[in-house]
Design a protein around this motif. Sequence first.
Motif, mmCIF file in Angstrom:
data_model
loop_
_atom_site.group_PDB
_atom_site.id
_atom_site.type_symbol
_atom_site.label_atom_id
_atom_site.label_comp_id
_atom_site.label_asym_id
_atom_site.label_seq_id
_atom_site.Cartn_x
_atom_site.Cartn_y
_atom_site.Cartn_z
ATOM 1 N N ALA A 1 0.834 -1.172 0.106
ATOM 2 C CA ALA A 1 -0.149 -0.062 0.094
ATOM 3 C C ALA A 1 0.957 1.305 0.047
ATOM 4 N N LEU A 2 2.081 1.431 0.767
ATOM 5 C CA LEU A 2 3.073 2.137 0.615
ATOM 6 C C LEU A 2 3.725 2.557 -0.478
ATOM 7 N N ASN A 3 3.962 1.682 -1.625
ATOM 8 C CA ASN A 3 5.034 1.637 -2.564
ATOM 9 C C ASN A 3 4.631 2.622 -4.012
ATOM 10 N N ARG A 4 3.615 3.478 -3.569
ATOM 11 C CA ARG A 4 3.149 4.514 -4.659
ATOM 12 C C ARG A 4 2.833 3.784 -6.160
ATOM 13 N N GLN A 5 2.149 2.867 -5.929
ATOM 14 C CA GLN A 5 1.744 2.189 -7.050
ATOM 15 C C GLN A 5 3.052 1.598 -7.816
ATOM 16 N N GLY A 6 4.015 1.169 -7.019
ATOM 17 C CA GLY A 6 4.965 0.482 -7.541
ATOM 18 C C GLY A 6 6.147 1.345 -8.013
ATOM 19 N N ARG A 7 6.239 2.669 -7.857
ATOM 20 C CA ARG A 7 7.074 3.550 -8.272
ATOM 21 C C ARG A 7 8.267 3.399 -7.116
ATOM 22 N N ASP A 8 8.009 3.197 -6.095
ATOM 23 C CA ASP A 8 9.100 3.172 -5.024
ATOM 24 C C ASP A 8 9.932 1.721 -5.101
ATOM 25 N N TYR A 9 9.106 0.745 -5.076
ATOM 26 C CA TYR A 9 9.663 -0.641 -5.038
ATOM 27 C C TYR A 9 8.283 -1.740 -5.594
ATOM 28 N N PRO A 10 8.638 -2.906 -6.272
ATOM 29 C CA PRO A 10 7.753 -3.572 -6.728
ATOM 30 C C PRO A 10 6.792 -4.161 -5.552
ATOM 31 N N ASP A 11 5.771 -4.375 -5.953
ATOM 32 C CA ASP A 11 4.520 -5.022 -4.981
ATOM 33 C C ASP A 11 5.202 -6.574 -4.695
ATOM 34 N N LEU A 12 4.920 -6.717 -3.389
ATOM 35 C CA LEU A 12 5.300 -8.114 -3.002
ATOM 36 C C LEU A 12 4.098 -9.116 -3.112
ATOM 37 N N LYS A 13 4.618 -10.335 -3.111
ATOM 38 C CA LYS A 13 3.583 -11.436 -3.070
ATOM 39 C C LYS A 13 2.963 -11.585 -1.597
ATOM 40 N N VAL A 14 1.518 -11.440 -1.427
ATOM 41 C CA VAL A 14 1.046 -11.559 -0.072
ATOM 42 C C VAL A 14 0.947 -12.886 0.265
ATOM 43 N N ASP A 15 1.913 -13.271 0.747
ATOM 44 C CA ASP A 15 1.838 -15.015 0.994
ATOM 45 C C ASP A 15 2.126 -15.387 2.392
ATOM 46 N N GLY A 16 2.359 -14.265 3.241
ATOM 47 C CA GLY A 16 2.534 -14.631 4.883
ATOM 48 C C GLY A 16 4.020 -15.143 5.086
ATOM 49 N N SER A 17 4.815 -15.005 4.158
ATOM 50 C CA SER A 17 6.005 -15.685 4.120
ATOM 51 C C SER A 17 7.127 -14.488 3.844
ATOM 52 N N ALA A 18 7.930 -14.334 4.915
ATOM 53 C CA ALA A 18 8.896 -13.020 4.601
ATOM 54 C C ALA A 18 10.139 -13.597 4.294
ATOM 55 N N GLY A 19 10.837 -12.863 3.359
ATOM 56 C CA GLY A 19 12.367 -13.274 3.163
ATOM 57 C C GLY A 19 12.997 -11.814 2.726
ATOM 58 N N PRO A 20 13.904 -12.241 2.109
ATOM 59 C CA PRO A 20 14.764 -10.994 1.851
ATOM 60 C C PRO A 20 14.054 -10.027 0.785
ATOM 61 N N ALA A 21 13.058 -10.482 0.165
ATOM 62 C CA ALA A 21 12.168 -9.355 -0.770
ATOM 63 C C ALA A 21 11.671 -8.408 0.019
ATOM 64 N N THR A 22 10.965 -8.902 1.275
ATOM 65 C CA THR A 22 10.230 -8.292 2.211
ATOM 66 C C THR A 22 11.262 -7.168 2.859
ATOM 67 N N ALA A 23 12.248 -7.550 3.224
ATOM 68 C CA ALA A 23 13.160 -6.645 3.884
ATOM 69 C C ALA A 23 13.664 -5.652 2.971
ATOM 70 N N THR A 24 13.887 -5.894 1.695
ATOM 71 C CA THR A 24 14.365 -5.115 0.635
ATOM 72 C C THR A 24 13.264 -3.981 0.435
ATOM 73 N N ALA A 25 12.015 -4.325 0.396
ATOM 74 C CA ALA A 25 10.849 -3.406 0.307
ATOM 75 C C ALA A 25 10.772 -2.604 1.409
ATOM 76 N N LEU A 26 10.902 -2.953 2.635
ATOM 77 C CA LEU A 26 11.259 -1.937 3.986
ATOM 78 C C LEU A 26 12.309 -1.208 3.749
ATOM 79 N N ARG A 27 13.477 -1.607 3.615
ATOM 80 C CA ARG A 27 14.605 -0.835 3.327
ATOM 81 C C ARG A 27 14.453 0.215 2.112
ATOM 82 N N ALA A 28 13.699 0.003 1.063
ATOM 83 C CA ALA A 28 13.595 0.786 -0.036
ATOM 84 C C ALA A 28 12.402 1.939 0.420
ATOM 85 N N LEU A 29 11.481 1.297 1.081
ATOM 86 C CA LEU A 29 10.476 2.478 1.729
ATOM 87 C C LEU A 29 11.252 3.646 2.398
ATOM 88 N N ILE A 30 11.950 2.961 3.537
ATOM 89 C CA ILE A 30 12.685 3.936 4.260
ATOM 90 C C ILE A 30 13.750 4.775 3.811
#
Length: 193
Positions: free
Chosen positions: A108-137
Amino acid sequence: MATLSPFEESAAHTLGIEGGFSDHPSDRGGKTQWGITEAVARADGYTGPMAGLPKARALAIYRRLYWDRIGLDWIAAVDRDTAAELFDTAVNMGVSVAVTFLQRVLNALNRQGRDYPDLKVDGSAGPATATALRALIARRGIVGRNAVLTYLNALQGARYVELAEARAANEDFVLGWAQRVAFTFPLTIRKAA
């Protein structure tokens, strides 16, 4: 004095909320010690009385079944408070629920994918989730990080209301759950440095 690791800090916070032994008649989890249900303790091989579950055993369960299962070392490397919030939510609501909340919020916070790509919402965190958080910050700073924490708490609170609406006995816990949402990480929202 030694600095606590992200896990130690998070576990101390959650232990403070969970407290000791509980056997509330409205709690489907039954006997619980340190936030560990009897079913989880038994699956881990603990055979003693639940009131006697050692804190060290609870911490080992916390580490393996919640912290490591989510991959919170990756998240803590980006933001300790977000990792602590996810850990506490996972202990209280389940790993998949906590991670799904984070993935939904980051999408919801990635500004329609401009800041980082959407994550697959699967309840399983991995490096992509950390990468998205890092990009947001990196793009939105402390304001973005604080938005993540605000929305994680909002989703947690909404789930508590849904649980009470779905099962009247859960109303016994709504006030305590509200306190859990209000007093989770960060204890005060940080301002930009």
